[in-house]
Motif scaffolding. Structure first.
Motif, PDB file in Angstrom:
ATOM      1  N   VAL A 177      -2.514 -10.659  -5.833  1.00  0.00           N
ATOM      2  CA  VAL A 177      -2.819 -11.313  -4.375  1.00  0.00           C
ATOM      3  C   VAL A 177      -1.369 -12.294  -4.213  1.00  0.00           C
ATOM      4  O   VAL A 177      -1.241 -12.975  -5.188  1.00  0.00           O
ATOM      5  N   ILE A 178      -0.623 -12.208  -3.065  1.00  0.00           N
ATOM      6  CA  ILE A 178       0.506 -12.923  -3.148  1.00  0.00           C
ATOM      7  C   ILE A 178       0.382 -13.704  -1.647  1.00  0.00           C
ATOM      8  O   ILE A 178      -0.131 -13.334  -0.776  1.00  0.00           O
ATOM      9  N   ILE A 179       0.332 -15.142  -1.882  1.00  0.00           N
ATOM     10  CA  ILE A 179       0.311 -15.814  -0.632  1.00  0.00           C
ATOM     11  C   ILE A 179       1.396 -16.479  -0.273  1.00  0.00           C
ATOM     12  O   ILE A 179       2.104 -17.113  -1.014  1.00  0.00           O
ATOM     13  N   ILE A 180       1.750 -16.441   1.023  1.00  0.00           N
ATOM     14  CA  ILE A 180       3.054 -17.119   1.458  1.00  0.00           C
ATOM     15  C   ILE A 180       2.517 -18.182   2.520  1.00  0.00           C
ATOM     16  O   ILE A 180       1.625 -18.245   2.914  1.00  0.00           O
ATOM     17  N   HIS A 210       9.323 -14.341  -0.625  1.00  0.00           N
ATOM     18  CA  HIS A 210       8.690 -14.166  -2.202  1.00  0.00           C
ATOM     19  C   HIS A 210       9.431 -12.891  -2.652  1.00  0.00           C
ATOM     20  O   HIS A 210       9.958 -12.133  -2.049  1.00  0.00           O
ATOM     21  N   PRO A 211       9.625 -12.899  -4.389  1.00  0.00           N
ATOM     22  CA  PRO A 211      10.499 -11.850  -4.921  1.00  0.00           C
ATOM     23  C   PRO A 211       9.440 -10.719  -5.203  1.00  0.00           C
ATOM     24  O   PRO A 211      10.108 -10.069  -5.958  1.00  0.00           O
ATOM     25  N   HIS A 212       8.389 -10.495  -4.589  1.00  0.00           N
ATOM     26  CA  HIS A 212       7.450  -9.314  -5.090  1.00  0.00           C
ATOM     27  C   HIS A 212       7.595  -8.214  -4.002  1.00  0.00           C
ATOM     28  O   HIS A 212       6.460  -7.753  -3.738  1.00  0.00           O
ATOM     29  N   LEU A 213       8.763  -7.729  -3.258  1.00  0.00           N
ATOM     30  CA  LEU A 213       8.940  -6.892  -2.387  1.00  0.00           C
ATOM     31  C   LEU A 213       8.390  -5.385  -3.018  1.00  0.00           C
ATOM     32  O   LEU A 213       7.965  -4.651  -2.159  1.00  0.00           O
ATOM     33  N   ALA A 214       8.652  -5.235  -4.135  1.00  0.00           N
ATOM     34  CA  ALA A 214       8.590  -3.993  -4.896  1.00  0.00           C
ATOM     35  C   ALA A 214       7.311  -3.587  -5.094  1.00  0.00           C
ATOM     36  O   ALA A 214       6.586  -2.528  -4.795  1.00  0.00           O
ATOM     37  N   GLN A 215       6.504  -4.630  -5.226  1.00  0.00           N
ATOM     38  CA  GLN A 215       4.812  -4.442  -5.485  1.00  0.00           C
ATOM     39  C   GLN A 215       4.136  -4.259  -4.178  1.00  0.00           C
ATOM     40  O   GLN A 215       3.327  -3.311  -4.085  1.00  0.00           O
ATOM     41  N   MET A 270      -7.851 -12.920 -14.254  1.00  0.00           N
ATOM     42  CA  MET A 270      -7.866 -12.786 -12.540  1.00  0.00           C
ATOM     43  C   MET A 270      -6.850 -13.884 -12.057  1.00  0.00           C
ATOM     44  O   MET A 270      -6.087 -13.334 -11.201  1.00  0.00           O
ATOM     45  N   PHE A 271      -6.801 -14.967 -12.528  1.00  0.00           N
ATOM     46  CA  PHE A 271      -5.867 -16.095 -11.995  1.00  0.00           C
ATOM     47  C   PHE A 271      -4.572 -15.775 -12.136  1.00  0.00           C
ATOM     48  O   PHE A 271      -3.557 -16.000 -11.485  1.00  0.00           O
ATOM     49  N   ARG A 272      -4.168 -15.097 -13.348  1.00  0.00           N
ATOM     50  CA  ARG A 272      -2.820 -14.658 -13.526  1.00  0.00           C
ATOM     51  C   ARG A 272      -2.278 -13.541 -12.756  1.00  0.00           C
ATOM     52  O   ARG A 272      -1.276 -13.372 -12.465  1.00  0.00           O
ATOM     53  N   LYS A 273      -2.946 -13.021 -11.811  1.00  0.00           N
ATOM     54  CA  LYS A 273      -2.552 -12.022 -10.722  1.00  0.00           C
ATOM     55  C   LYS A 273      -2.397 -12.622  -9.291  1.00  0.00           C
ATOM     56  O   LYS A 273      -2.297 -11.961  -8.517  1.00  0.00           O
ATOM     57  N   LEU A 274      -2.402 -14.059  -9.413  1.00  0.00           N
ATOM     58  CA  LEU A 274      -2.179 -14.813  -8.001  1.00  0.00           C
ATOM     59  C   LEU A 274      -0.684 -15.424  -8.083  1.00  0.00           C
ATOM     60  O   LEU A 274      -0.250 -15.960  -8.919  1.00  0.00           O
ATOM     61  N   ARG A 275      -0.035 -15.277  -6.893  1.00  0.00           N
ATOM     62  CA  ARG A 275       1.304 -15.700  -6.671  1.00  0.00           C
ATOM     63  C   ARG A 275       1.242 -16.427  -5.287  1.00  0.00           C
ATOM     64  O   ARG A 275       0.784 -15.866  -4.459  1.00  0.00           O
ATOM     65  N   VAL A 276       1.516 -17.824  -5.598  1.00  0.00           N
ATOM     66  CA  VAL A 276       1.388 -18.605  -4.291  1.00  0.00           C
ATOM     67  C   VAL A 276       2.880 -19.235  -4.111  1.00  0.00           C
ATOM     68  O   VAL A 276       3.574 -19.810  -4.911  1.00  0.00           O
ATOM     69  N   TYR A 277       3.269 -18.818  -2.803  1.00  0.00           N
ATOM     70  CA  TYR A 277       4.384 -19.564  -2.536  1.00  0.00           C
ATOM     71  C   TYR A 277       4.383 -20.501  -1.221  1.00  0.00           C
ATOM     72  O   TYR A 277       3.831 -20.226  -0.192  1.00  0.00           O
ATOM     73  N   ALA A 278       5.190 -21.711  -1.294  1.00  0.00           N
ATOM     74  CA  ALA A 278       5.117 -22.495  -0.088  1.00  0.00           C
ATOM     75  C   ALA A 278       5.835 -22.091   1.092  1.00  0.00           C
ATOM     76  O   ALA A 278       5.424 -22.371   2.187  1.00  0.00           O
ATOM     77  N   GLY A 279       6.938 -21.232   0.913  1.00  0.00           N
ATOM     78  CA  GLY A 279       7.522 -20.864   2.192  1.00  0.00           C
ATOM     79  C   GLY A 279       7.160 -19.142   2.540  1.00  0.00           C
ATOM     80  O   GLY A 279       6.345 -18.619   1.756  1.00  0.00           O
TER      81      GLY A 279
END
Length: 143
Positions: A54-57, A130-135, A118-127
């Motif tokens: 999960v990526i949260i922007i 995010h650098p995960h465009l490939a995924q 599970m928590f290691r698969k979380l990415r949270v960004y304030a803006g």
């Protein structure tokens, strides 16, 4: 009729992007925790990590109901005498805008090694960047 037992090789992972702008903290955290645990999949198995990434922007633009900004506090203690510290939600948002969301999601995951994985698969960004465009693009192409 046999019961299907899920194996680690049967699990496929995807990445989900959640835009938190203008959404309530608890609703975003519950949705992210559900995706991280894999409860949205028909092959959900409680003893395996079958969840997705999960990526949260826009975590800095999340909203809160009521007077939580001034009435909700985060506590910590250094272990030394007089080492008790508390910060309000508004102070925490200025200091670390992603912390309240990460803290809420961590509280909804299991409290063991499986929950840590599970928590290691979380990415949270304030803006919004995010650098995960490939995924994300790879997950979108697979659909």
């Amino acid at each position: 009729m046999k019961t299907l037992s899920v194996k680690a090789g049967d699990i496929t992972r995807e990445w989900h992007v959640i835009d938190a702008e203008g959404k309530v903290l608890g609703q975003v955290a519950a949705q992210a925790a559900k995706l991280l645990m894999g409860k949205h999949k028909p092959i959900f198995c409680r003893h395996l990590d079958c969840g997705d990434g999960v990526i949260i922007i826009n975590a800095g633009k999340i909203i809160f109901t009521g007077k939580k900004g001034t009435d909700k506090f985060y506590y910590r203690h250094s272990g030394y005498p007089g080492g008790f510290r508390q910060e309000s939600l508004n102070q925490m948002l200025e200091k670390k805008p992603t912390f309240p969301l990460e803290h809420a999601i961590r509280g909804m995951l299991p409290r063991n090694r499986l929950g840590s994985a599970m928590f290691r698969k979380l990415r949270v960004y304030a803006g919004a960047e995010h650098p995960h465009l490939a995924q994300v693009s790879a997950a979108a192409e697979a659909k």
